[in-house]
Scaffold this motif. Sequence first.
Motif, PDB file in Angstrom:
ATOM      1  N   TYR A 118       0.823  -1.210   0.000  1.00  6.81           N
ATOM      2  CA  TYR A 118       0.000   0.000   0.000  1.00  6.81           C
ATOM      3  C   TYR A 118       0.858   1.262   0.000  1.00  6.81           C
ATOM      4  CZ  TYR A 118      -3.097   3.682   1.587  1.00  6.81           C
ATOM      5  OH  TYR A 118      -3.787   4.863   1.695  1.00  6.81           O
ATOM      6  N   ALA A 119       1.949   1.248   0.744  1.00 13.09           N
ATOM      7  CA  ALA A 119       2.798   2.438   0.820  1.00 13.09           C
ATOM      8  C   ALA A 119       3.338   2.837  -0.549  1.00 13.09           C
ATOM      9  CB  ALA A 119       3.957   2.199   1.793  1.00 13.09           C
ATOM     10  N   ASP A 120       3.540   1.868  -1.438  1.00 14.20           N
ATOM     11  CA  ASP A 120       4.026   2.175  -2.782  1.00 14.20           C
ATOM     12  C   ASP A 120       2.967   2.892  -3.619  1.00 14.20           C
ATOM     13  OD1 ASP A 120       6.653   0.804  -2.611  1.00 14.20           O
ATOM     14  OD2 ASP A 120       5.416  -0.982  -2.386  1.00 14.20           O
ATOM     15  N   PHE A 121       1.702   2.628  -3.310  1.00 15.64           N
ATOM     16  CA  PHE A 121       0.606   3.221  -4.081  1.00 15.64           C
ATOM     17  C   PHE A 121       0.035   4.475  -3.432  1.00 15.64           C
ATOM     18  CE2 PHE A 121       0.715  -1.087  -5.713  1.00 15.64           C
ATOM     19  CZ  PHE A 121       0.421  -0.942  -7.054  1.00 15.64           C
ATOM     20  N   GLU A 122       0.278   4.676  -2.136  1.00 16.96           N
ATOM     21  CA  GLU A 122      -0.411   5.742  -1.403  1.00 16.96           C
ATOM     22  C   GLU A 122      -0.269   7.117  -2.050  1.00 16.96           C
ATOM     23  OE1 GLU A 122      -1.848   8.718   1.078  1.00 16.96           O
ATOM     24  OE2 GLU A 122       0.253   8.579   0.462  1.00 16.96           O
ATOM     25  N   PRO A 123       0.938   7.580  -2.410  1.00 16.71           N
ATOM     26  CA  PRO A 123       1.003   8.911  -3.030  1.00 16.71           C
ATOM     27  C   PRO A 123       0.250   8.999  -4.354  1.00 16.71           C
ATOM     28  CG  PRO A 123       3.134   7.790  -3.146  1.00 16.71           C
ATOM     29  CD  PRO A 123       2.273   6.981  -2.226  1.00 16.71           C
ATOM     30  N   TYR A 124       0.188   7.882  -5.073  1.00 17.66           N
ATOM     31  CA  TYR A 124      -0.531   7.881  -6.354  1.00 17.66           C
ATOM     32  C   TYR A 124      -2.045   7.817  -6.145  1.00 17.66           C
ATOM     33  CZ  TYR A 124       4.078   7.335  -8.346  1.00 17.66           C
ATOM     34  OH  TYR A 124       5.390   7.552  -8.697  1.00 17.66           O
ATOM     35  N   TYR A 125      -2.480   7.199  -5.042  1.00 16.03           N
ATOM     36  CA  TYR A 125      -3.901   7.271  -4.708  1.00 16.03           C
ATOM     37  C   TYR A 125      -4.314   8.728  -4.491  1.00 16.03           C
ATOM     38  CZ  TYR A 125      -4.977   2.261  -3.987  1.00 16.03           C
ATOM     39  OH  TYR A 125      -5.241   0.922  -4.162  1.00 16.03           O
ATOM     40  N   THR A 143     -12.100   0.407   8.064  1.00 12.66           N
ATOM     41  CA  THR A 143     -11.040  -0.361   7.398  1.00 12.66           C
ATOM     42  C   THR A 143     -10.183   0.512   6.486  1.00 12.66           C
ATOM     43  OG1 THR A 143     -12.409  -0.964   5.483  1.00 12.66           O
ATOM     44  CG2 THR A 143     -12.521  -2.416   7.415  1.00 12.66           C
ATOM     45  N   ALA A 144     -10.393   1.815   6.507  1.00  9.15           N
ATOM     46  CA  ALA A 144      -9.678   2.705   5.590  1.00  9.15           C
ATOM     47  C   ALA A 144      -8.181   2.652   5.853  1.00  9.15           C
ATOM     48  CB  ALA A 144     -10.178   4.132   5.738  1.00  9.15           C
ATOM     49  N   PRO A 145      -7.382   2.646   4.792  1.00 10.00           N
ATOM     50  CA  PRO A 145      -5.932   2.689   4.976  1.00 10.00           C
ATOM     51  C   PRO A 145      -5.482   4.096   5.359  1.00 10.00           C
ATOM     52  CG  PRO A 145      -6.471   2.767   2.650  1.00 10.00           C
ATOM     53  CD  PRO A 145      -7.774   2.597   3.378  1.00 10.00           C
ATOM     54  N   PRO A 146      -4.272   4.228   5.905  1.00  9.89           N
ATOM     55  CA  PRO A 146      -3.780   5.572   6.245  1.00  9.89           C
ATOM     56  C   PRO A 146      -3.579   6.408   4.998  1.00  9.89           C
ATOM     57  CG  PRO A 146      -2.029   3.938   6.452  1.00  9.89           C
ATOM     58  CD  PRO A 146      -3.293   3.173   6.230  1.00  9.89           C
ATOM     59  N   ARG A 147      -3.769   7.699   5.132  1.00 14.22           N
ATOM     60  CA  ARG A 147      -3.632   8.596   3.996  1.00 14.22           C
ATOM     61  C   ARG A 147      -2.822   9.818   4.418  1.00 14.22           C
ATOM     62  NH1 ARG A 147      -8.466   9.016   1.293  1.00 14.22           N
ATOM     63  NH2 ARG A 147      -7.754  10.962   0.392  1.00 14.22           N
ATOM     64  N   GLN A 148      -2.042  10.341   3.458  1.00 18.37           N
ATOM     65  CA  GLN A 148      -1.184  11.486   3.728  1.00 18.37           C
ATOM     66  C   GLN A 148      -1.879  12.812   3.447  1.00 18.37           C
ATOM     67  OE1 GLN A 148       1.877  10.990   5.134  1.00 18.37           O
ATOM     68  NE2 GLN A 148       1.201   8.856   5.157  1.00 18.37           N
ATOM     69  N   THR A 509     -11.386   0.771  -9.724  1.00 16.25           N
ATOM     70  CA  THR A 509     -11.023   1.851 -10.645  1.00 16.25           C
ATOM     71  C   THR A 509      -9.958   2.780 -10.091  1.00 16.25           C
ATOM     72  OG1 THR A 509     -13.293   1.768 -11.482  1.00 16.25           O
ATOM     73  CG2 THR A 509     -11.957   3.636 -12.151  1.00 16.25           C
ATOM     74  N   LEU A 510     -10.055   3.172  -8.818  1.00 13.51           N
ATOM     75  CA  LEU A 510      -9.058   4.104  -8.289  1.00 13.51           C
ATOM     76  C   LEU A 510      -7.670   3.483  -8.296  1.00 13.51           C
ATOM     77  CD1 LEU A 510      -8.976   7.024  -7.099  1.00 13.51           C
ATOM     78  CD2 LEU A 510      -8.787   5.927  -4.859  1.00 13.51           C
ATOM     79  N   THR A 511      -7.577   2.176  -8.068  1.00 13.80           N
ATOM     80  CA  THR A 511      -6.277   1.513  -8.108  1.00 13.80           C
ATOM     81  C   THR A 511      -5.732   1.470  -9.530  1.00 13.80           C
ATOM     82  OG1 THR A 511      -6.862   0.185  -6.168  1.00 13.80           O
ATOM     83  CG2 THR A 511      -5.042  -0.615  -7.516  1.00 13.80           C
ATOM     84  N   ILE A 512      -6.605   1.284 -10.515  1.00 17.83           N
ATOM     85  CA  ILE A 512      -6.172   1.340 -11.916  1.00 17.83           C
ATOM     86  C   ILE A 512      -5.596   2.719 -12.234  1.00 17.83           C
ATOM     87  CG2 ILE A 512      -6.927   1.176 -14.322  1.00 17.83           C
ATOM     88  CD1 ILE A 512      -9.223  -0.637 -13.321  1.00 17.83           C
ATOM     89  N   ILE A 513      -6.290   3.762 -11.796  1.00 15.97           N
ATOM     90  CA  ILE A 513      -5.844   5.138 -12.059  1.00 15.97           C
ATOM     91  C   ILE A 513      -4.516   5.399 -11.361  1.00 15.97           C
ATOM     92  CG2 ILE A 513      -6.418   7.568 -11.722  1.00 15.97           C
ATOM     93  CD1 ILE A 513      -9.421   6.627 -11.788  1.00 15.97           C
ATOM     94  N   ALA A 514      -4.419   5.018 -10.084  1.00 10.65           N
ATOM     95  CA  ALA A 514      -3.189   5.249  -9.321  1.00 10.65           C
ATOM     96  C   ALA A 514      -2.015   4.516  -9.962  1.00 10.65           C
ATOM     97  CB  ALA A 514      -3.386   4.796  -7.878  1.00 10.65           C
ATOM     98  N   ASN A 515      -2.238   3.294 -10.399  1.00 12.62           N
ATOM     99  CA  ASN A 515      -1.152   2.537 -11.016  1.00 12.62           C
ATOM    100  C   ASN A 515      -0.737   3.147 -12.349  1.00 12.62           C
ATOM    101  OD1 ASN A 515       0.586   0.067 -11.111  1.00 12.62           O
ATOM    102  ND2 ASN A 515      -0.608  -0.298 -12.955  1.00 12.62           N
ATOM    103  N   ALA A 516      -1.697   3.668 -13.109  1.00  9.96           N
ATOM    104  CA  ALA A 516      -1.351   4.319 -14.380  1.00  9.96           C
ATOM    105  C   ALA A 516      -0.468   5.538 -14.136  1.00  9.96           C
ATOM    106  CB  ALA A 516      -2.623   4.717 -15.129  1.00  9.96           C
ATOM    107  N   LEU A 517      -0.736   6.280 -13.080  1.00 12.94           N
ATOM    108  CA  LEU A 517       0.109   7.419 -12.741  1.00 12.94           C
ATOM    109  C   LEU A 517       1.508   6.944 -12.335  1.00 12.94           C
ATOM    110  CD1 LEU A 517      -2.524   9.457 -10.695  1.00 12.94           C
ATOM    111  CD2 LEU A 517      -1.666  10.016 -12.973  1.00 12.94           C
ATOM    112  N   ARG A 518       1.559   5.845 -11.586  1.00 14.70           N
ATOM    113  CA  ARG A 518       2.849   5.280 -11.158  1.00 14.70           C
ATOM    114  C   ARG A 518       3.670   4.816 -12.354  1.00 14.70           C
ATOM    115  NH1 ARG A 518       5.113   0.299  -9.875  1.00 14.70           N
ATOM    116  NH2 ARG A 518       3.282  -0.780 -10.747  1.00 14.70           N
ATOM    117  N   VAL A 519       3.046   4.076 -13.253  1.00 14.71           N
ATOM    118  CA  VAL A 519       3.752   3.604 -14.443  1.00 14.71           C
ATOM    119  C   VAL A 519       4.123   4.782 -15.343  1.00 14.71           C
ATOM    120  CG1 VAL A 519       3.600   2.151 -16.501  1.00 14.71           C
ATOM    121  CG2 VAL A 519       2.655   1.341 -14.331  1.00 14.71           C
TER     122      VAL A 519
END
Length: 528
Positions: A118-125, A143-148, A509-519
Amino acid sequence: MAINQTDYDIVIIGTGAGGGTLLHRLAPSGKKILILEQGPYLPREKENWSATEVYGKERYHTHDQWYDKQGTAFRPQMSYWVGGNTKVYGAALLRLRERDFEAVQHRDGISPEWPLKYADFEPYYSQAEALFDVHGEDGNDPTAPPRQTPYPYPAVSHEPRMQEIYDGLKGQGLKPFHLPVGLKLNETERALWDCIRCDSCDGFPCLVRGKADSEVNAVTPALTYPNVTLKTEAKVLRLLTNESGREVTAVETQIGGETVLFKGDVVVVSCGAANSAALLLRSVSDRHPNGLANSSDQVGRNFMKHLTTAMVALNAKKNESVYQKTIAVSDFYWGEDGYDYPMGFIQNTGNVLPDMMPAEAPGLLASLLKFVPRLDVDLGPQYQAAAQHSVGWWFQTEDLPDPNNRVRVVNDQIHLDYTPNNTESTQRLVHRWIDILKAVDRADHVLPFDLYPRSSSPIQVLGHQCGTCRFGEDPTTSVLDLNCQAHDVDNLYVVDSSFFCSSAAVNPTLTIIANALRVGDHLLERLG
């Protein structure tokens, strides 16, 4: 005869959540980018908001025929438009839970660990939420994950009937929260934004462009850059490689009855999990006899799409909410007392409209007729009465990756072999919720069990598809590396939900978007 066209730095295939977002990230780079879309722009027309057209006639779904594991043809609920399936999605945009990236024991097996956390994706989320106008609230989701960073916009408010249900759920000891959604909505100064908070949102195209979809939020802004070219009604047939098989040399595309070859230094497949796998499987060659990037025999395998159930809850009280998709419940995400396995996620559907019922809930009328003596109203048309007294609920349970659940291509036709698993957990979730609704609307409003018409989504419901080209560090067990680059092909990437190792139980969908930004950041570095 194939026609060779201009070379590009990057060719992206698909304009949905993955491809559209990646384009948005890369467009300011100045690199020469081509994005190909199989369909045209979705027309803006009155039928956008017609439940009969959208649900009854499936006006905006493809007429393609796919085949299930018995060889029976079905019409997949796929939308080929600029913006892809986001043109008709419900705009629920949630982060995977932190624990979703770890190995989790389920009733029917283990949900595997992801190679990134999750930490790898958090800034992109956070970036994804900003790009897609997500409205939400911090602090109430157990159950929400931590957010910055906080949500970009405040949560969409509950209308009176939904607030009553929300308060009733809290009275039962639950922790409901505002569902995060991507809307162009300002409830204080509504005239300044496009969303008009209507009852035709979930599953409908947005006529006023008030829903944050890939076309509106990602593709259209990217097209303002002179280095970006979009070609619509361009169906990619296969990918060609050089003699070694290590580089894609051409994207063979059908446009207006002609075959056109496009070349890109980097080629990105973003067609959606099923179609991306099918494209790779079609791209056979001497070096790739089982399909492109498929030395692991994993392309197309581990297809997942959530176990989803829709429920219509009838009640003697009228539901006059205009936009009801505002409540989410994750109390049972990891199970409950006496059941130590994850059960899933609950959220409202969009409004239950009369013209949706023949297609979405054909058994509802029979239930309504049993319910008639309880309704102290003038019924009028039966479906209209049912709609006025209904609240829609949607359940999602994680289906586990299974190599036998897979996409295959036979004689150029897509075959989807899929058998649901983890079914005990989803059944338990649905039955648990029925008991809760009875307790929330108790006394005169307690309804018999059979007044909650519900249906499990059939194979053609593909909105949450994922997992056909999983990423990982081992080329023998995965298709892509950690940057979503194919292990077998140096300039090929897959950027959509195909890379998922597990489906979790929240909307992907949000994970798809976050990963596209990461890639996208990786590709910017690669291309200098």
